[in-house]
Design a protein around this motif. Structure first.
Motif, PDB file in Angstrom:
ATOM      1  N   SER A 155      27.850 -11.240  -1.293  1.00  0.00           N
ATOM      2  CA  SER A 155      27.708 -10.031  -0.477  1.00  0.00           C
ATOM      3  C   SER A 155      26.378  -9.352  -0.741  1.00  0.00           C
ATOM      4  N   PHE A 156      25.957  -9.338  -2.003  1.00  0.00           N
ATOM      5  CA  PHE A 156      24.665  -8.750  -2.354  1.00  0.00           C
ATOM      6  C   PHE A 156      23.534  -9.533  -1.695  1.00  0.00           C
ATOM      7  N   ALA A 157      23.627 -10.859  -1.720  1.00  0.00           N
ATOM      8  CA  ALA A 157      22.617 -11.693  -1.051  1.00  0.00           C
ATOM      9  C   ALA A 157      22.597 -11.410   0.444  1.00  0.00           C
ATOM     10  N   GLY A 158      23.784 -11.243   1.039  1.00  0.00           N
ATOM     11  CA  GLY A 158      23.863 -10.907   2.459  1.00  0.00           C
ATOM     12  C   GLY A 158      23.248  -9.552   2.754  1.00  0.00           C
ATOM     13  N   ALA A 159      23.503  -8.566   1.888  1.00  0.00           N
ATOM     14  CA  ALA A 159      22.934  -7.233   2.075  1.00  0.00           C
ATOM     15  C   ALA A 159      21.409  -7.267   1.958  1.00  0.00           C
ATOM     16  N   ILE A 160      20.904  -8.044   1.012  1.00  0.00           N
ATOM     17  CA  ILE A 160      19.454  -8.197   0.873  1.00  0.00           C
ATOM     18  C   ILE A 160      18.869  -8.811   2.140  1.00  0.00           C
ATOM     19  N   CYS A 161      19.575  -9.803   2.694  1.00  0.00           N
ATOM     20  CA  CYS A 161      19.090 -10.448   3.927  1.00  0.00           C
ATOM     21  C   CYS A 161      19.087  -9.488   5.110  1.00  0.00           C
ATOM     22  N   VAL A 162      20.053  -8.579   5.164  1.00  0.00           N
ATOM     23  CA  VAL A 162      20.061  -7.588   6.242  1.00  0.00           C
ATOM     24  C   VAL A 162      18.822  -6.702   6.135  1.00  0.00           C
ATOM     25  N   VAL A 163      18.508  -6.247   4.933  1.00  0.00           N
ATOM     26  CA  VAL A 163      17.332  -5.402   4.722  1.00  0.00           C
ATOM     27  C   VAL A 163      16.049  -6.189   5.025  1.00  0.00           C
ATOM     28  N   LEU A 164      15.961  -7.419   4.509  1.00  0.00           N
ATOM     29  CA  LEU A 164      14.781  -8.243   4.780  1.00  0.00           C
ATOM     30  C   LEU A 164      14.613  -8.515   6.271  1.00  0.00           C
ATOM     31  N   MET A 165      15.727  -8.766   6.959  1.00  0.00           N
ATOM     32  CA  MET A 165      15.663  -9.019   8.393  1.00  0.00           C
ATOM     33  C   MET A 165      15.134  -7.781   9.115  1.00  0.00           C
ATOM     34  N   MET A 166      15.634  -6.611   8.722  1.00  0.00           N
ATOM     35  CA  MET A 166      15.181  -5.370   9.343  1.00  0.00           C
ATOM     36  C   MET A 166      13.674  -5.175   9.110  1.00  0.00           C
ATOM     37  N   LEU A 167      13.234  -5.376   7.878  1.00  0.00           N
ATOM     38  CA  LEU A 167      11.814  -5.215   7.563  1.00  0.00           C
ATOM     39  C   LEU A 167      10.953  -6.255   8.276  1.00  0.00           C
ATOM     40  N   HIS A 168      11.452  -7.493   8.339  1.00  0.00           N
ATOM     41  CA  HIS A 168      10.708  -8.587   8.990  1.00  0.00           C
ATOM     42  C   HIS A 168      10.533  -8.297  10.483  1.00  0.00           C
ATOM     43  N   VAL A 169      11.615  -7.913  11.135  1.00  0.00           N
ATOM     44  CA  VAL A 169      11.544  -7.638  12.577  1.00  0.00           C
ATOM     45  C   VAL A 169      10.669  -6.413  12.844  1.00  0.00           C
ATOM     46  N   THR A 170      10.810  -5.402  12.007  1.00  0.00           N
ATOM     47  CA  THR A 170       9.981  -4.201  12.166  1.00  0.00           C
ATOM     48  C   THR A 170       8.503  -4.549  12.010  1.00  0.00           C
ATOM     49  N   ALA A 171       8.174  -5.328  10.985  1.00  0.00           N
ATOM     50  CA  ALA A 171       6.781  -5.743  10.779  1.00  0.00           C
ATOM     51  C   ALA A 171       6.279  -6.567  11.958  1.00  0.00           C
ATOM     52  N   VAL A 192       7.330  -6.342  15.116  1.00  0.00           N
ATOM     53  CA  VAL A 192       7.144  -5.444  16.265  1.00  0.00           C
ATOM     54  C   VAL A 192       5.874  -4.616  16.088  1.00  0.00           C
ATOM     55  N   ILE A 193       5.680  -4.080  14.888  1.00  0.00           N
ATOM     56  CA  ILE A 193       4.459  -3.297  14.628  1.00  0.00           C
ATOM     57  C   ILE A 193       3.226  -4.173  14.801  1.00  0.00           C
ATOM     58  N   GLY A 194       3.265  -5.373  14.232  1.00  0.00           N
ATOM     59  CA  GLY A 194       2.132  -6.290  14.364  1.00  0.00           C
ATOM     60  C   GLY A 194       1.881  -6.679  15.808  1.00  0.00           C
ATOM     61  N   ARG A 195       2.943  -6.917  16.548  1.00  0.00           N
ATOM     62  CA  ARG A 195       2.816  -7.362  17.942  1.00  0.00           C
ATOM     63  C   ARG A 195       2.246  -6.258  18.833  1.00  0.00           C
ATOM     64  N   TYR A 196       2.764  -5.027  18.734  1.00  0.00           N
ATOM     65  CA  TYR A 196       2.407  -3.985  19.687  1.00  0.00           C
ATOM     66  C   TYR A 196       1.270  -3.074  19.230  1.00  0.00           C
ATOM     67  N   LEU A 197       1.036  -2.965  17.934  1.00  0.00           N
ATOM     68  CA  LEU A 197      -0.073  -2.131  17.483  1.00  0.00           C
ATOM     69  C   LEU A 197      -1.345  -2.922  17.209  1.00  0.00           C
ATOM     70  N   PHE A 198      -1.186  -4.142  16.724  1.00  0.00           N
ATOM     71  CA  PHE A 198      -2.349  -4.924  16.316  1.00  0.00           C
ATOM     72  C   PHE A 198      -2.513  -6.210  17.121  1.00  0.00           C
ATOM     73  N   ASN A 199      -1.625  -6.451  18.050  1.00  0.00           N
ATOM     74  CA  ASN A 199      -1.640  -7.667  18.859  1.00  0.00           C
ATOM     75  C   ASN A 199      -1.648  -8.914  17.971  1.00  0.00           C
ATOM     76  N   ALA A 200      -0.914  -8.839  16.850  1.00  0.00           N
ATOM     77  CA  ALA A 200      -0.847  -9.955  15.901  1.00  0.00           C
ATOM     78  C   ALA A 200       0.580 -10.056  15.357  1.00  0.00           C
ATOM     79  N   PRO A 201       1.482 -10.689  16.125  1.00  0.00           N
ATOM     80  CA  PRO A 201       2.867 -10.804  15.651  1.00  0.00           C
ATOM     81  C   PRO A 201       2.965 -11.739  14.447  1.00  0.00           C
ATOM     82  N   LEU A 202       4.007 -11.546  13.666  1.00  0.00           N
ATOM     83  CA  LEU A 202       4.243 -12.443  12.532  1.00  0.00           C
ATOM     84  C   LEU A 202       4.736 -13.788  13.060  1.00  0.00           C
ATOM     85  N   PRO A 203       4.133 -14.876  12.634  1.00  0.00           N
ATOM     86  CA  PRO A 203       4.582 -16.185  13.122  1.00  0.00           C
ATOM     87  C   PRO A 203       5.961 -16.539  12.560  1.00  0.00           C
TER      88      PRO A 203
END
Length: 177
Positions: free
Chosen positions: A16-32, A34-45
């Protein structure tokens, strides 16, 4: 028996802890992304590949053991609530045996698929890059095995009447009470 239950409970907490970490990482990854894509025109590959083939698989399949431990899977108790305790316990054991059978099929199928994907070093393409995803296939049989272990243990507890050792959901968590 109690010690086995405590051990399973610790494994489930770790999953469950590993799953919770993955939820946080997923949120941070997607946020990064979106920010990279729309602010810097450089999405994360590889964001879509990583989210779909790693984060989501880990969150779903490692959590099914926790749901089984807390008996949090969906159930309809309209008729069984009207039964005496003994037939209700027999039906509960039968439902758990059926759960073990179905999830065993899932585990075996997942294991078979994981060995195939590992042998071929499965990849997914996003854009012009290839990302290895064969590792994520192993979370399906792993999560299913954890759920099977909990269900089998619960069957033994129901039959023997021994102390469980599993961390079950608090009574306040149930809506119908």
């Amino acid at each position: 028996m109690f010690g086995i239950g405590r051990g399973l409970s610790y494994l489930i907490k770790a999953a469950s802890f590993a799953g919770a970490i993955c939820v946080v990482l997923m949120m941070l990854h997607v946020t990064a992304d979106v920010i990279g894509r729309y602010l810097f025109n450089a999405p994360l590959p590889g964001t879509i590949v990583v989210v779909a083939n790693y984060y989501m698989i880990i969150v779903v399949f490692l959590a099914i053991g926790a749901a089984e431990e807390q008996r949090a899977h969906i159930s309809v108790d309209v008729l069984t609530d009207l039964m005496p305790e003994r037939p209700r316990n027999i039906l509960s054991i039968f439902a758990s045996v059926l759960t073990v059978a179905v999830v065993t099929v899932l585990m075996i199928s997942g294991y078979t698929e994981a060995t195939k994907k590992t042998a071929m070093v499965a990849t997914k393409e996003q854009g012009s890059q290839l990302f290895e995803v064969w590792q994520s296939y192993w979370f399906v049989p792993l999560g299913a095995a954890l759920m099977i272990a909990v269900a089998v243990y619960q069957i033994l507890i129901m039959i023997t009447g021994a102390r469980s050792g599993l961390a079950e959901a608090p009574e306040a968590a149930f809506i119908n009470d």
